[in-house]
Design an enzyme around this catalytic site. Structure first.
Site, PDB file in Angstrom:
ATOM      1  N   LYS A  90       3.773 -43.546 -65.093  1.00  0.00           N
ATOM      2  CA  LYS A  90       2.635 -43.402 -64.350  1.00  0.00           C
ATOM      3  C   LYS A  90       1.870 -41.994 -64.838  1.00  0.00           C
ATOM      4  CE  LYS A  90       0.944 -41.748 -59.723  1.00  0.00           C
ATOM      5  NZ  LYS A  90       1.367 -41.122 -58.673  1.00  0.00           N
ATOM      6  N   HIS A 139       0.712 -35.754 -63.944  1.00  0.00           N
ATOM      7  CA  HIS A 139      -0.608 -35.863 -63.341  1.00  0.00           C
ATOM      8  C   HIS A 139      -1.312 -34.520 -63.856  1.00  0.00           C
ATOM      9  CE1 HIS A 139       2.107 -37.892 -60.650  1.00  0.00           C
ATOM     10  NE2 HIS A 139       1.023 -38.209 -59.945  1.00  0.00           N
ATOM     11  N   GLU A 146       1.770 -30.109 -60.172  1.00  0.00           N
ATOM     12  CA  GLU A 146       1.107 -31.234 -60.601  1.00  0.00           C
ATOM     13  C   GLU A 146       0.362 -31.796 -59.364  1.00  0.00           C
ATOM     14  OE1 GLU A 146       2.708 -34.251 -62.830  1.00  0.00           O
ATOM     15  OE2 GLU A 146       4.072 -33.098 -64.051  1.00  0.00           O
TER      16      GLU A 146
END
Length: 259
Positions: A172, A145, A88
């Site tokens: 997130k 991510h 990531e």
């Protein structure tokens, strides 16, 4: 739906201006601690140790020793512990069992207030890890991510569902834009999550094209922004002084429209 906030020490995440987080990087202990001292002196809202930049990142004993020293350097600031895997965008690969072991050691040390968990890591029991981290008293950020593009709006919605299902306290999502429409799509899903989830969300569109997303969190709903003091940890980060100035201007303008 009432918006949930997360309280850590004297910091409330999820209301008002986004919290400013400064990542601490470095390969050697001396370099890391010097960066931590400079970062703390810049007065962010919290520090993040990007432990994957540390040469001994897979050694729990060495990690906890340095983490304790970062805790002292941080003073009253909350400390976020993050092992960003190579999958990531981080600096080191880690097998799921290694990754979980390092996160649990950091939590058990008592020196980390928050732990970032890559909740979609293959073969990682993210929900089980999150539960154990909660037992140690840590706030958990479930993260995902995408360094090579921006998923569709539907796919990003599914990512948020998976992050929320892990039981984390904060969700997130970071993406890499290729077009302006990618940036707009990220902002759109961010503002939707304000009502779709009870948990605070953190989003960013990385690189120069997505820079506006690091500044507009109070408008669109992202509750943390990452700023640099020295070496940035991701493309597109602003120096902390610039982030603070721009966020304050936008915050005051938002307040002026309420009266």
């Amino acid at each position: 739906m009432r918006k949930k906030t997360v309280r850590i020490k004297n910091l409330t995440i999820g209301e008002g201006m986004p919290a400013i987080c400064v990542p601490v990087m470095g390969n050697r202990e001396e370099e890391i601690l010097e960066h931590a001292r400079r970062a703390a002196e810049a007065r962010p809202d919290l520090l993040e140790w990007r432990v994957d930049s540390f040469a001994q990142a897979l050694d729990p004993s060495a990690v906890c020793d340095v983490l304790g020293k970062i805790r002292k350097a941080a003073g009253p600031l909350p400390v976020l512990f993050t092992f960003r895997s190579a999958q990531e965008g981080g600096q080191k690969p880690a097998a799921p069992e290694e990754y979980a072991r390092i996160c649990l050691a950091a939590a058990a040390s008592g020196s980390a207030d928050l732990i970032d968990v890559e909740a979609q890591m293959e073969h990682l029991d993210a929900a089980g890890l999150t539960e154990k981290l909660h037992e140690e008293g840590c706030v958990v950020i479930a993260s995902r991510h995408f360094f090579h593009g921006t998923p569709s709006r539907e796919d990003m919605g599914e990512v948020f569902q998976a992050l929320e299902a892990s039981g984390a306290d904060i969700l997130k999502l970071a993406v890499m834009p290729e077009t302006r429409r990618d940036v707009l799509r990220l902002l759109d899903i961010t503002q939707e999550m304000i009502t779709a989830s009870e948990r605070p969300v953190v989003t960013m569109s990385m690189g120069a094209l997505g820079a506006v997303t690091r500044l507009s969190g109070e408008t669109f709903g992202s509750c943390i922004t990452y700023a640099s003091v020295g070496q940035p940890s991701a493309p597109g980060q602003f120096p902390i002084e610039e982030i603070r100035m721009i966020q304050t201007i936008l915050h005051n303008r938002i307040l002026s429209k309420r009266f």
